[in-house]
Design an enzyme around this catalytic site. Sequence first.
Site, PDB file in Angstrom:
ATOM      1  N   GLU A 133       0.867  -1.187   0.000  1.00 38.89           N
ATOM      2  CA  GLU A 133       0.000   0.000   0.000  1.00 38.89           C
ATOM      3  C   GLU A 133       0.895   1.226   0.000  1.00 38.89           C
ATOM      4  O   GLU A 133       1.906   1.251   0.697  1.00 38.89           O
ATOM      5  CB  GLU A 133      -0.889  -0.026   1.252  1.00 38.89           C
ATOM      6  CG  GLU A 133      -1.680   1.257   1.460  1.00 38.89           C
ATOM      7  CD  GLU A 133      -2.565   1.225   2.719  1.00 38.89           C
ATOM      8  OE1 GLU A 133      -3.057   0.138   3.095  1.00 38.89           O
ATOM      9  OE2 GLU A 133      -2.752   2.299   3.316  1.00 38.89           O
ATOM     10  N   GLU A 138      -2.469  11.828   3.025  1.00 38.75           N
ATOM     11  CA  GLU A 138      -3.272  11.347   4.145  1.00 38.75           C
ATOM     12  C   GLU A 138      -3.045  12.235   5.360  1.00 38.75           C
ATOM     13  O   GLU A 138      -1.939  12.720   5.582  1.00 38.75           O
ATOM     14  CB  GLU A 138      -2.862   9.901   4.492  1.00 38.75           C
ATOM     15  CG  GLU A 138      -3.784   9.236   5.478  1.00 38.75           C
ATOM     16  CD  GLU A 138      -3.443   7.752   5.685  1.00 38.75           C
ATOM     17  OE1 GLU A 138      -2.298   7.357   5.410  1.00 38.75           O
ATOM     18  OE2 GLU A 138      -4.339   7.013   6.119  1.00 38.75           O
TER      19      GLU A 138
END
Length: 315
Positions: A133, A138
């Site tokens: 990932e 974020e």
Amino acid sequence: MRSTHSFTLGAALLCVLSSTNAYKLVDTFDSTNFFDEFSFFTGTDPTQGYVDYVSESAANNSHLVRTQNNQVYMGVDYTTKNPSGGRKSVRVSSNKAYTQGLFIADIAHMPGGICGTWPAFWTFGPNWPSSGEIDIIEGVNSANTNTIHLHTSPGCTVSSQNSASGTSSLGNDCSAGNSNTGCGVSTSNTNAYGTGFNANKGGVYAMQWASNGIYIWFWQRGQVPAGITNGSPDTSHWGTPMASFSGSGCDFASSFKNHNIIFDSTFCGSWAGQQSVWSSGSCASLASSCNDYVSNNPSAFKDAYWLINSVKVYQ
Ligand SMILES: *[C@@H]1O[C@H](CO)[C@@H](O)[C@H](O)[C@H]1NC(C)=O
């Protein structure tokens, strides 16, 4: 003669250099095709968010998604008080999966910097975390800077020491914390996330996923390299990445495979809503818990939207 000679050499060298860095455009996602090429995830949020991820038709009917002025808008419900089962939002995933390449996202607005929010622009592959990932954008709550992470199965340890100054390591073992923590860097450019990002009409993130490492750059609006605007991106001209993950401690080719591209906006959950996170920041004074705040203050989320100019994939 001498100058002709060196010109020839220079031209030959340039040719070699640019051919090693010759990325070819594979896919463009923009207002003309975005919602044909991305699918809506309607399952339970794997990060336990106070969110109700709705289908494309439900999102469309509730005006959570649309195209406007050649841009892709993806927002959240900012009118419903106490929504049962969580606040309505969207999580979309590219239908196509990629292994390595150069991913360039031109984003005009993002949902961050609002108490209760946890937006992300990221990629991941099947059988998490065994295909890896890559979290490109974020952050949670009132954060004003981006946090960049990788997650893998055990056996991938990276060096992030070649990241831009102002970044600091959040760990080198990408499988750390059973992959919930992962490896990553915190960043310091307040134009690259949330309110500061939006104030500049956003900017461009580029993620180079190579066999020897993963490198992420950011440019605020007005500073985007010409190669990106004119469709011939050349990473060798871009200088130090915001985040650089490399080194022999990770087999990047086997740790990262077949990623779909994701945009989402969740609320609270296992990071933003963790009581220790909520109560330690400036959001704590607004409500005793993240869920309470998100539930009772719909209008706080009017600006929790993505506005995307394009996502381009080069390989
Ligand atoms: C929303 O619905 C309208 C009318 O049916 C349609 O033209 C449009 O493409 C839909 N948008 C999305 C994002 O599904």
